[in-house]
Design a protein around this motif. Structure first.
Motif, PDB file in Angstrom:
ATOM      1  N   GLY A  72       0.812  -1.211   0.000  1.00  0.00           N
ATOM      2  CA  GLY A  72       0.000   0.000   0.000  1.00  0.00           C
ATOM      3  C   GLY A  72       0.845   1.261   0.000  1.00  0.00           C
ATOM      4  N   LEU A  73       1.930   1.274   0.773  1.00  0.00           N
ATOM      5  CA  LEU A  73       2.814   2.437   0.822  1.00  0.00           C
ATOM      6  C   LEU A  73       3.525   2.646  -0.511  1.00  0.00           C
ATOM      7  CD1 LEU A  73       4.371   1.878   4.365  1.00  0.00           C
ATOM      8  CD2 LEU A  73       2.688   3.611   3.731  1.00  0.00           C
ATOM      9  N   VAL A  74       3.967   1.548  -1.109  1.00  0.00           N
ATOM     10  CA  VAL A  74       4.643   1.638  -2.408  1.00  0.00           C
ATOM     11  C   VAL A  74       3.677   2.158  -3.467  1.00  0.00           C
ATOM     12  CG1 VAL A  74       5.657   0.261  -4.266  1.00  0.00           C
ATOM     13  CG2 VAL A  74       6.386  -0.095  -1.901  1.00  0.00           C
ATOM     14  N   ASN A  75       2.462   1.655  -3.470  1.00  0.00           N
ATOM     15  CA  ASN A  75       1.474   2.118  -4.444  1.00  0.00           C
ATOM     16  C   ASN A  75       1.170   3.602  -4.263  1.00  0.00           C
ATOM     17  OD1 ASN A  75       1.240  -0.376  -5.705  1.00  0.00           O
ATOM     18  ND2 ASN A  75      -0.416  -1.056  -4.358  1.00  0.00           N
ATOM     19  N   LYS A  76       1.162   4.067  -3.015  1.00  0.00           N
ATOM     20  CA  LYS A  76       0.945   5.498  -2.768  1.00  0.00           C
ATOM     21  C   LYS A  76       2.062   6.324  -3.400  1.00  0.00           C
ATOM     22  CE  LYS A  76      -0.071   6.900   1.453  1.00  0.00           C
ATOM     23  NZ  LYS A  76       0.111   7.309   2.879  1.00  0.00           N
ATOM     24  N   LEU A  77       3.316   5.892  -3.222  1.00  0.00           N
ATOM     25  CA  LEU A  77       4.435   6.623  -3.808  1.00  0.00           C
ATOM     26  C   LEU A  77       4.378   6.599  -5.331  1.00  0.00           C
ATOM     27  CD1 LEU A  77       7.360   5.485  -1.458  1.00  0.00           C
ATOM     28  CD2 LEU A  77       6.194   7.691  -1.473  1.00  0.00           C
ATOM     29  N   ILE A  78       4.010   5.460  -5.908  1.00  0.00           N
ATOM     30  CA  ILE A  78       3.911   5.371  -7.360  1.00  0.00           C
ATOM     31  C   ILE A  78       2.817   6.308  -7.879  1.00  0.00           C
ATOM     32  CG2 ILE A  78       3.319   3.852  -9.288  1.00  0.00           C
ATOM     33  CD1 ILE A  78       4.642   1.567  -7.711  1.00  0.00           C
ATOM     34  N   ARG A  79       1.695   6.368  -7.177  1.00  0.00           N
ATOM     35  CA  ARG A  79       0.614   7.274  -7.599  1.00  0.00           C
ATOM     36  C   ARG A  79       1.067   8.733  -7.536  1.00  0.00           C
ATOM     37  NH1 ARG A  79      -2.545   3.674  -4.486  1.00  0.00           N
ATOM     38  NH2 ARG A  79      -2.620   5.177  -2.755  1.00  0.00           N
ATOM     39  N   LEU A  80       1.799   9.085  -6.481  1.00  0.00           N
ATOM     40  CA  LEU A  80       2.313  10.452  -6.370  1.00  0.00           C
ATOM     41  C   LEU A  80       3.259  10.768  -7.531  1.00  0.00           C
ATOM     42  CD1 LEU A  80       3.043  10.731  -2.535  1.00  0.00           C
ATOM     43  CD2 LEU A  80       1.415  12.113  -3.837  1.00  0.00           C
ATOM     44  N   TYR A  81       4.102   9.802  -7.857  1.00  0.00           N
ATOM     45  CA  TYR A  81       5.029  10.017  -8.966  1.00  0.00           C
ATOM     46  C   TYR A  81       4.272  10.209 -10.274  1.00  0.00           C
ATOM     47  CZ  TYR A  81       8.891   9.391 -12.198  1.00  0.00           C
ATOM     48  OH  TYR A  81       9.811   9.585 -13.200  1.00  0.00           O
ATOM     49  N   ASP A  82       3.330   9.333 -10.544  1.00  0.00           N
ATOM     50  CA  ASP A  82       2.574   9.424 -11.797  1.00  0.00           C
ATOM     51  C   ASP A  82       1.775  10.720 -11.888  1.00  0.00           C
ATOM     52  OD1 ASP A  82       3.548   6.977 -12.612  1.00  0.00           O
ATOM     53  OD2 ASP A  82       1.791   5.848 -11.955  1.00  0.00           O
ATOM     54  N   ALA A  83       1.340  11.233 -10.740  1.00  0.00           N
ATOM     55  CA  ALA A  83       0.535  12.458 -10.737  1.00  0.00           C
ATOM     56  C   ALA A  83       1.379  13.713 -10.945  1.00  0.00           C
ATOM     57  CB  ALA A  83      -0.237  12.577  -9.419  1.00  0.00           C
ATOM     58  N   ASN A  84       2.668  13.658 -10.603  1.00  0.00           N
ATOM     59  CA  ASN A  84       3.499  14.865 -10.629  1.00  0.00           C
ATOM     60  C   ASN A  84       4.598  14.856 -11.675  1.00  0.00           C
ATOM     61  OD1 ASN A  84       2.804  16.738  -8.172  1.00  0.00           O
ATOM     62  ND2 ASN A  84       2.702  14.655  -7.353  1.00  0.00           N
ATOM     63  N   ALA A  85       5.010  13.693 -12.125  1.00  0.00           N
ATOM     64  CA  ALA A  85       6.166  13.612 -13.011  1.00  0.00           C
ATOM     65  C   ALA A  85       5.828  14.078 -14.424  1.00  0.00           C
ATOM     66  CB  ALA A  85       6.697  12.183 -13.045  1.00  0.00           C
ATOM     67  N   THR A  86       6.779  14.805 -15.019  1.00  0.00           N
ATOM     68  CA  THR A  86       6.709  15.200 -16.425  1.00  0.00           C
ATOM     69  C   THR A  86       8.056  14.842 -17.056  1.00  0.00           C
ATOM     70  OG1 THR A  86       7.543  17.436 -15.993  1.00  0.00           O
ATOM     71  CG2 THR A  86       5.158  17.106 -15.890  1.00  0.00           C
ATOM     72  N   ASN A  87       8.206  15.120 -18.345  1.00  0.00           N
ATOM     73  CA  ASN A  87       9.460  14.786 -19.019  1.00  0.00           C
ATOM     74  C   ASN A  87      10.658  15.490 -18.405  1.00  0.00           C
ATOM     75  OD1 ASN A  87       8.239  13.056 -20.832  1.00  0.00           O
ATOM     76  ND2 ASN A  87       7.913  14.640 -22.384  1.00  0.00           N
ATOM     77  N   ASP A  88      10.459  16.723 -17.946  1.00  0.00           N
ATOM     78  CA  ASP A  88      11.588  17.473 -17.387  1.00  0.00           C
ATOM     79  C   ASP A  88      11.513  17.632 -15.865  1.00  0.00           C
ATOM     80  OD1 ASP A  88       9.438  19.147 -17.307  1.00  0.00           O
ATOM     81  OD2 ASP A  88      10.438  20.877 -18.230  1.00  0.00           O
TER      82      ASP A  88
END
Length: 238
Positions: A72-88
Protein backbone atom coordinates in the motif's frame (compact mmCIF):
# COMPACT_ATOMS: atom_id res chain seq x y z
CA UNK A 1 5.20 12.03 9.65
CA UNK A 2 8.98 11.84 9.61
CA UNK A 3 9.18 10.97 13.32
CA UNK A 4 6.74 8.09 12.95
CA UNK A 5 8.24 6.93 9.64
CA UNK A 6 11.74 6.87 11.06
CA UNK A 7 10.55 5.08 14.20
CA UNK A 8 9.01 2.33 12.04
CA UNK A 9 12.20 2.17 9.99
CA UNK A 10 14.30 1.81 13.14
CA UNK A 11 12.00 -0.87 14.57
CA UNK A 12 12.14 -2.88 11.36
CA UNK A 13 15.93 -2.78 11.30
CA UNK A 14 16.04 -3.74 14.98
CA UNK A 15 13.66 -6.64 14.41
CA UNK A 16 16.02 -7.90 11.72
CA UNK A 17 19.46 -7.17 13.13
CA UNK A 18 19.33 -7.05 16.94
CA UNK A 19 21.43 -9.80 18.52
CA UNK A 20 19.11 -10.24 21.51
CA UNK A 21 15.91 -12.19 20.84
CA UNK A 22 13.94 -10.21 23.41
CA UNK A 23 14.93 -6.97 21.70
CA UNK A 24 13.86 -8.34 18.32
CA UNK A 25 10.49 -9.47 19.69
CA UNK A 26 9.87 -6.12 21.38
CA UNK A 27 10.70 -4.28 18.13
CA UNK A 28 8.21 -6.47 16.22
CA UNK A 29 5.49 -5.82 18.78
CA UNK A 30 6.06 -2.06 18.71
CA UNK A 31 6.12 -2.07 14.90
CA UNK A 32 2.83 -3.95 14.77
CA UNK A 33 1.25 -1.36 17.09
CA UNK A 34 2.56 1.51 14.94
CA UNK A 35 1.47 -0.08 11.67
CA UNK A 36 -2.11 1.32 11.51
CA UNK A 37 -0.69 4.87 11.56
CA UNK A 38 1.65 4.19 8.62
CA UNK A 39 -1.17 4.33 6.09
CA UNK A 40 -1.79 8.03 6.72
CA UNK A 41 1.78 9.28 6.32
CA UNK A 42 3.02 11.71 3.69
CA UNK A 43 5.67 10.87 1.06
CA UNK A 44 8.77 10.80 3.26
CA UNK A 45 7.05 9.14 6.20
CA UNK A 46 5.66 6.53 3.81
CA UNK A 47 9.11 5.91 2.34
CA UNK A 48 10.71 5.54 5.76
CA UNK A 49 7.95 3.21 6.96
CA UNK A 50 8.36 1.16 3.78
CA UNK A 51 12.07 0.76 4.54
CA UNK A 52 11.20 -0.49 8.02
CA UNK A 53 8.77 -3.01 6.57
CA UNK A 54 11.37 -4.23 4.07
CA UNK A 55 13.70 -4.97 7.00
CA UNK A 56 10.87 -6.57 8.95
CA UNK A 57 10.06 -8.86 6.02
CA UNK A 58 13.71 -9.86 5.78
CA UNK A 59 13.36 -11.13 9.36
CA UNK A 60 9.89 -12.64 8.84
CA UNK A 61 9.01 -13.18 5.14
CA UNK A 62 5.64 -14.67 6.10
CA UNK A 63 4.33 -11.53 7.83
CA UNK A 64 1.37 -11.03 5.48
CA UNK A 65 -0.03 -7.91 7.15
CA UNK A 66 3.37 -6.26 6.92
CA UNK A 67 3.57 -7.14 3.22
CA UNK A 68 0.10 -5.74 2.54
CA UNK A 69 1.00 -2.49 4.27
CA UNK A 70 4.28 -2.29 2.34
CA UNK A 71 2.42 -2.78 -0.96
CA UNK A 72 0.00 0.00 0.00
CA UNK A 73 2.81 2.44 0.82
CA UNK A 74 4.64 1.64 -2.41
CA UNK A 75 1.47 2.12 -4.44
CA UNK A 76 0.95 5.50 -2.77
CA UNK A 77 4.43 6.62 -3.81
CA UNK A 78 3.91 5.37 -7.36
CA UNK A 79 0.61 7.27 -7.60
CA UNK A 80 2.31 10.45 -6.37
CA UNK A 81 5.03 10.02 -8.97
CA UNK A 82 2.57 9.42 -11.80
CA UNK A 83 0.53 12.46 -10.74
CA UNK A 84 3.50 14.86 -10.63
CA UNK A 85 6.17 13.61 -13.01
CA UNK A 86 6.71 15.20 -16.43
CA UNK A 87 9.46 14.79 -19.02
CA UNK A 88 11.59 17.47 -17.39
CA UNK A 89 10.45 17.04 -13.76
CA UNK A 90 10.61 13.37 -12.83
CA UNK A 91 9.59 13.70 -9.23
CA UNK A 92 6.87 12.87 -6.68
CA UNK A 93 6.05 16.47 -5.74
CA UNK A 94 6.15 19.94 -7.33
CA UNK A 95 9.14 20.84 -5.11
CA UNK A 96 12.43 19.21 -4.15
CA UNK A 97 12.95 19.82 -0.44
CA UNK A 98 14.93 17.70 2.05
CA UNK A 99 15.83 14.01 2.40
CA UNK A 100 14.80 13.63 -1.24
CA UNK A 101 16.63 10.43 -2.14
CA UNK A 102 14.74 8.51 0.56
CA UNK A 103 11.83 8.25 -1.92
CA UNK A 104 13.61 6.33 -4.71
CA UNK A 105 15.45 4.35 -2.03
CA UNK A 106 12.15 3.03 -0.68
CA UNK A 107 11.04 1.95 -4.15
CA UNK A 108 14.33 0.18 -4.88
CA UNK A 109 14.15 -1.59 -1.51
CA UNK A 110 10.54 -2.64 -2.09
CA UNK A 111 11.45 -3.96 -5.54
CA UNK A 112 14.07 -6.14 -3.86
CA UNK A 113 11.27 -7.76 -1.82
CA UNK A 114 8.47 -7.93 -4.37
CA UNK A 115 10.14 -8.03 -7.77
CA UNK A 116 7.28 -5.80 -9.00
CA UNK A 117 8.71 -3.81 -11.91
CA UNK A 118 6.06 -1.12 -11.43
CA UNK A 119 8.19 0.23 -8.58
CA UNK A 120 11.48 -0.02 -10.48
CA UNK A 121 10.63 2.51 -13.21
CA UNK A 122 9.84 5.48 -10.92
CA UNK A 123 12.78 4.50 -8.70
CA UNK A 124 15.23 4.70 -11.61
CA UNK A 125 13.70 7.79 -13.18
CA UNK A 126 13.48 9.80 -9.96
CA UNK A 127 17.02 8.92 -8.86
CA UNK A 128 18.30 9.85 -12.32
CA UNK A 129 16.48 13.18 -11.99
CA UNK A 130 18.13 13.79 -8.63
CA UNK A 131 21.52 13.03 -10.16
CA UNK A 132 20.92 15.54 -12.94
CA UNK A 133 19.83 18.14 -10.38
CA UNK A 134 22.36 17.56 -7.61
CA UNK A 135 25.65 16.49 -9.21
CA UNK A 136 28.18 18.76 -10.86
CA UNK A 137 30.44 16.25 -12.55
CA UNK A 138 31.48 13.87 -9.77
CA UNK A 139 30.67 16.33 -6.95
CA UNK A 140 27.44 16.33 -4.99
CA UNK A 141 25.78 19.75 -4.66
CA UNK A 142 22.56 19.35 -2.70
CA UNK A 143 19.33 21.33 -2.76
CA UNK A 144 19.76 24.07 -0.17
CA UNK A 145 17.09 24.47 2.48
CA UNK A 146 17.01 28.26 2.08
CA UNK A 147 14.41 28.10 -0.69
CA UNK A 148 14.48 24.49 -1.92
CA UNK A 149 13.86 23.88 -5.64
CA UNK A 150 10.40 24.28 -7.19
CA UNK A 151 9.47 23.12 -10.66
CA UNK A 152 10.35 25.87 -13.13
CA UNK A 153 12.52 27.73 -10.59
CA UNK A 154 16.18 27.87 -9.60
CA UNK A 155 17.70 25.41 -7.15
CA UNK A 156 18.74 26.95 -3.82
CA UNK A 157 22.38 26.11 -3.10
CA UNK A 158 22.82 27.59 0.39
CA UNK A 159 22.54 25.49 3.55
CA UNK A 160 23.11 21.94 2.36
CA UNK A 161 22.27 19.35 5.00
CA UNK A 162 23.91 16.01 5.98
CA UNK A 163 20.50 14.27 5.98
CA UNK A 164 20.33 14.82 2.21
CA UNK A 165 23.83 13.49 1.51
CA UNK A 166 23.14 10.44 3.65
CA UNK A 167 19.93 9.71 1.73
CA UNK A 168 21.89 9.82 -1.53
CA UNK A 169 24.44 7.32 -0.23
CA UNK A 170 21.69 4.94 0.88
CA UNK A 171 19.71 5.38 -2.36
CA UNK A 172 22.67 4.60 -4.59
CA UNK A 173 23.51 1.60 -2.42
CA UNK A 174 19.90 0.41 -2.65
CA UNK A 175 19.89 0.87 -6.42
CA UNK A 176 23.15 -1.05 -6.80
CA UNK A 177 21.91 -3.87 -4.57
CA UNK A 178 18.93 -4.67 -6.78
CA UNK A 179 20.37 -3.81 -10.23
CA UNK A 180 24.13 -4.55 -9.87
CA UNK A 181 24.73 -1.48 -12.04
CA UNK A 182 28.20 -0.25 -11.04
CA UNK A 183 27.29 3.32 -11.97
CA UNK A 184 25.34 3.44 -8.72
CA UNK A 185 28.32 2.12 -6.78
CA UNK A 186 30.49 4.97 -8.09
CA UNK A 187 27.82 7.55 -7.30
CA UNK A 188 27.44 6.12 -3.78
CA UNK A 189 31.13 6.77 -3.10
CA UNK A 190 30.97 10.24 -4.63
CA UNK A 191 27.97 11.10 -2.46
CA UNK A 192 29.78 9.94 0.68
CA UNK A 193 32.79 12.07 -0.25
CA UNK A 194 30.56 15.14 0.33
CA UNK A 195 31.07 14.58 4.07
CA UNK A 196 34.85 14.54 3.65
CA UNK A 197 35.24 17.71 1.61
CA UNK A 198 34.10 16.88 -1.94
CA UNK A 199 31.52 19.69 -1.79
CA UNK A 200 31.18 23.24 -3.09
CA UNK A 201 33.29 24.68 -0.25
CA UNK A 202 35.97 21.98 -0.36
CA UNK A 203 35.68 21.55 3.43
CA UNK A 204 34.95 18.40 5.47
CA UNK A 205 31.82 18.23 7.59
CA UNK A 206 33.02 15.17 9.45
CA UNK A 207 35.18 16.09 12.44
CA UNK A 208 37.96 13.52 12.87
CA UNK A 209 38.77 14.89 16.34
CA UNK A 210 35.31 14.47 17.88
CA UNK A 211 33.73 11.80 15.65
CA UNK A 212 30.84 14.18 15.05
CA UNK A 213 29.44 15.70 11.87
CA UNK A 214 28.82 19.41 11.38
CA UNK A 215 25.31 20.54 10.61
CA UNK A 216 25.52 22.05 7.13
CA UNK A 217 27.20 24.04 4.37
CA UNK A 218 26.50 27.76 4.17
CA UNK A 219 27.46 30.07 1.32
CA UNK A 220 31.00 30.69 2.61
CA UNK A 221 31.48 28.53 5.69
CA UNK A 222 30.37 25.46 7.59
CA UNK A 223 27.86 25.39 10.44
CA UNK A 224 30.15 24.33 13.29
CA UNK A 225 27.41 22.79 15.41
CA UNK A 226 27.60 18.98 15.54
CA UNK A 227 24.02 17.87 16.13
CA UNK A 228 22.72 14.36 16.75
CA UNK A 229 20.87 14.20 13.43
CA UNK A 230 23.97 15.15 11.43
CA UNK A 231 26.20 12.66 13.22
CA UNK A 232 23.66 9.82 12.90
CA UNK A 233 23.25 10.60 9.21
CA UNK A 234 27.03 10.43 8.73
CA UNK A 235 27.19 7.08 10.52
CA UNK A 236 24.33 5.68 8.43
CA UNK A 237 26.13 6.77 5.28
CA UNK A 238 29.41 5.31 6.56
Amino acid sequence: DDCLGRAIWALGVTADLAEDEGCRLLAREMLARALPHARELGPRGSAQAALGLVSMLAADPGAHQMRETLDGLVNKLIRLYDANATNDWRWFEPTLTYDNAILPLALFAAYGVSGERASLRPARESLEFLEETCFVGDRLQLVGNTGWHSRGGEKAVVDEQPIDASAFVLAFRGAYTVTQDRHYLRRMREAFAWFLGANQLGLPLYDFATGGCRDGLGSTNINQNQGAESTICFLMAL
